[in-house]
Design an enzyme around this catalytic site. Structure first.
Site, PDB file in Angstrom:
ATOM      1  N   THR A 263     -17.877  32.007  -6.390  1.00 49.05           N
ATOM      2  CA  THR A 263     -17.942  30.586  -6.035  1.00 49.05           C
ATOM      3  C   THR A 263     -16.503  30.098  -5.614  1.00 49.05           C
ATOM      4  OG1 THR A 263     -17.509  29.660  -8.048  1.00 49.05           O
ATOM      5  CG2 THR A 263     -19.714  30.263  -7.794  1.00 49.05           C
ATOM      6  N   ASP A 264     -16.474  29.108  -5.254  1.00 49.65           N
ATOM      7  CA  ASP A 264     -15.211  28.603  -4.939  1.00 49.65           C
ATOM      8  C   ASP A 264     -14.680  27.676  -6.156  1.00 49.65           C
ATOM      9  OD1 ASP A 264     -13.711  27.343  -1.999  1.00 49.65           O
ATOM     10  OD2 ASP A 264     -12.693  27.911  -3.856  1.00 49.65           O
ATOM     11  N   TYR A 265     -13.443  27.327  -6.094  1.00 50.06           N
ATOM     12  CA  TYR A 265     -12.846  27.023  -7.312  1.00 50.06           C
ATOM     13  C   TYR A 265     -13.497  25.726  -8.154  1.00 50.06           C
ATOM     14  CZ  TYR A 265      -9.016  25.732 -10.482  1.00 50.06           C
ATOM     15  OH  TYR A 265      -8.269  25.446 -11.513  1.00 50.06           O
TER      16      TYR A 265
END
Ligand code: GLC
Length: 720
Positions: A263-265
């Site tokens: 996932t992104d941050y």
């Protein structure tokens, strides 16, 4: 869908792991002292999690001694599973390349691959095992701050450069001591955020997604990319990280990606902000059902997955599948045999080598764009003055500067001195402010020279993540400086630094009025910036770059990109536009088109030749053109091949890039450039279904997307 590989070593390891240890592999966190690329998170439990074997990877940590200490702690636990260390090495580790959007204007896949290999050499000796690069989001909106890290507005060019980045980083051998794993991002369509506003939603037809957004990912999978990152944006109302259609139906099943999706941050936390999840448990549920294998930064998986398994909402086999992909990646990187791979305490000795700087210089030389030139360039023996805030500016690296030290940057000022050039200098204006004294000093210095090189631009943090802009002008203090200097009757060369296309309409008008003699677009060219700019001004470097994003007349024209769809009222006759104007106050075309860029040479394009003009499903056509360098200086010329479907089952763009070739031409040299066309060249998606569009096509072989030089071919079903 491609099955996930089963390595006996990994299977045996997983048989020994508890459910919570498997879930631990699905968690990536920061560690104290590592760069934050999003909201701060609590990392106080990190060392405990490592000791309990419940942490899989760490991002943005650079200190190799700390990395080594954490890794030794990790392999000193029951399962001896090494940590994976990831970082954002986007356009350089310590030796900085131009920003990616600038590099894309080189139209030189081989050079981008060579540059990425240099980046991998430095990063693989600096504690980086996987880099969150390449970023391949199609970028059609210059207001979006992240266009600076993209390959621009065309999917074909982006696909070709995606191959270069991944081959350069991974070198076909993840276990090599000079390679790093690549993580392609962001899946998907992040660059189409409404209004160019970062993190905003994306609404898009399936046809648009399949025709313009997926090919770079398909190419990456063919290149065995190590990892893929899901994006922050929502796609048709569902955030990408929770979007089963995108991440499972398209990415896993249709494209066959069977490696790690991260996932992104803290994007799983953001599902509550997107209002599609009411709590952590539901966030974790949605993300795992969409097949995100690693959660970055936030701890929804860590806090809720075990409970979700126990209550039967998530099966242990779903956990196994995600954990297996993570352990497979570590296995393929060779981390079990050598947990300290890429971790060097003496990492600085691998940085800034002469050969690395030479590659960065070559890349910068092919990334600077000549937009206008009345013949003032290249400079001869004129008396020159250098004015403006970027003559001595070290921060011309751009966002995502890796481990760069701005002191490494060669400024224009330093390059002039190193090359023993005679010149005068005045600041004239800071990036955001000026004074009467600075202005008058700049005027006085300019008056004493015949040519003024005026350096202006965005401050480098005006682009990048979280840095979209609604306006695309220069800061007003610099506008004032430009007005004053261009009123002196001198020959003025404007050099513009930016992380995106800016609105240059006023300067083009000044060029047409003779108040400006040349315009160079210098983006942020990285460590060798000053050397490239001075070599270009004096003709040592003959600029060859061509724009990969259209430059709008005005923000109001956005979105403006070359491969737009036709309309029912095209402007056929510019003199009779009664009922077909698209704007009454602005043209349809951009100020500078996709594929445009000048050099110090003249290249003449000959007649297009076809070996046949009928194409069938099982045949191919060769289309060629001879180009001649009629000047006295060697040059590199990018020949661009576009197709135009004259009709089909769906309305298709007025042009579609389907090939390009950059050739070196000596003075007076003629070269024949050829391209092959087959049914795949002409295929298109109607929704998610690839269709053969039989019928008439125009084939263009041109120097930019606005040029009219074509032949016609006919594509029909096989006769037999
Ligand atoms: C950021 C970016 C992503 C980056 C990640 C880790 O928010 O969106 O591109 O790789 O976080 O730094």
């Amino acid at each position: 869908m491609a099955k996930v590989i089963k390595y006996e070593f990994v299977e045996e390891l997983m048989r020994k792991m508890t459910l919570s240890e498997k879930i631990g592999q699905m968690y990536q966190t920061n560690y104290e002292g590592s760069a934050q690329t999003g909201p701060a998170i609590d990392t106080s439990k990190t060392m405990d999690l490592i000791k309990e074997g419940k942490l899989g990877s760490i991002l943005s940590l650079y200190d190799n001694d700390t990395i080594k200490r954490l890794q030794l702690a990790a392999v000193n636990t029951k399962n001896k599973i090494p940590l994976l260390f990831c970082n954002d090495i986007i356009h350089g580790c310590r030796t900085m390349l131009p920003i990616n959007l600038a590099m894309s204007t080189s139209w030189n896949p081989k050079l981008v691959e060579e540059s990425s290999k240099m980046v991998a050499y430095e990063a693989s000796h600096s504690g980086v095992q996987v880099t969150f690069s390449p970023m391949v989001n199609l970028s059609r909106d210059p207001r979006w701050g992240r266009v600076m890290e993209s390959n621009g507005e065309d999917v074909y060019l982006s696909k070709e450069l995606t191959k270069s980045y991944i081959k350069g980083y991974q070198q076909g051998n993840l276990k090599s001591e000079n390679s790093i794993g690549a993580c392609i991002k962001h899946f998907a369509a992040y660059g189409a955020a409404i209004g160019g506003r970062d993190y905003d939603g994306v609404d898009m037809s399936e046809g648009e997604l399949f025709n313009n957004y997926l090919d770079p990912y398909k190419e990456a999978i063919k290149c065995d990319v190590a990892m893929m990152m899901s994006s922050f944006n929502s796609y048709n109302g569902i955030p990408a990280v929770a979007n089963k259609y995108l991440l499972d139906d398209v990415l896993r099943k249709k494209l066959g990606f069977n490696k790690v999706v991260i996932t992104d941050y803290a994007s799983v936390n953001e599902l509550r902000k997107h209002k599609v999840a009411k709590d952590e448990k539901e966030s974790a549920y949605l993300a795992i059902k969409a097949k995100n294998d690693i959660e970055m930064a936030s701890t929804n998986y860590l806090d809720s997955l075990e409970e979700l398994v126990k209550c039967g909402m998530v099966s242990e086999s779903e956990i196994d599948e995600a954990c297996r992909r993570v352990l497979n990646l570590k296995y393929e990187l060779g981390l079990f045999e050598n947990p300290l791979k890429n971790i060097y305490s003496d990492f600085p000795k691998y940085w800034l080598k002469d050969e690395s700087r030479a590659i960065a210089k070559k890349m910068a030389d092919e990334s600077i764009v000549l937009l206008e030139n009345d013949g003032v360039l290249p400079l001869k023996k004129e008396k020159v003055s250098f004015i403006g805030p970027f003559v001595k500016e070290k921060k011309v690296v751009g966002a995502w500067g890796g481990k760069c030290d701005y002191n490494d940057t060669v400024t224009i000022y330093e390059a002039l001195n190193n090359k023993n050039k005679k010149y005068s200098y005045a600041l004239g204006s800071n990036i955001f402010d000026t004074s009467e004294e600075l202005i008058s000093e700049a005027i006085n210095v300019s008056k004493k020279s015949s040519v003024v090189i005026l350096t202006v631009g965005e401050e480098q943090w005006m682009s990048g993540e979280s840095h979209s802009r609604a306006l695309l002008d220069l800061p007003s203090s610099q506008e004032r400086l430009i007005d004053e200097i261009t009123n002196l009757g001198k020959k003025v060369i404007l050099i513009i630094f930016a992380g995106r296309p800016l609105v240059l309409t006023k300067y083009k008008k000044m060029y047409l009025e003779g108040k400006i003699s040349a315009i160079l677009y210098a983006w942020y060219l990285g460590t060798e910036s000053g050397n490239t700019i001075v070599d270009t001004l004096y003709g040592v470097n003959n600029p060859s770059a061509k724009l990969t994003m259209s430059f709008p007349y005005d923000v109001g024209q956005i979105p403006v990109y070359y491969n737009h769809l036709p309309s029912g009222r095209p402007i056929e006759d510019k003199n009779n536009t009664d009922y077909c104007l698209r704007y009454i106050d602005m043209p349809l075309e951009p100020l500078y088109p996709f594929g445009y860029g000048l050099s110090y040479s003249e290249v003449k394009y000959g007649k297009i030749e076809l070996d046949k003009d009928k194409l069938f499903d099982n045949s191919k056509i060769t289309v060629s053109i001879s180009i001649t360098n009629t000047s006295s200086v060697k040059t590199k010329e990018v020949v661009e091949m576009y197709i135009e479907a004259m009709y089909g089952v769906v309305s298709r763009p007025v042009r579609e890039l389907k090939g390009f070739n950059k050739v070196l031409l000596k003075p007076g040299e003629t070269k024949k450039v050829s391209f092959t066309i087959n049914k795949d060249t002409l295929s298109y998606y109607k929704g998610s279904k690839k269709v053969n569009c039989y019928g008439k096509y125009r084939v263009y072989l041109v120097s930019d997307s606005s040029k009219e030089n074509f032949v016609e071919i006919d594509y029909s079903k096989n006769t037999k």
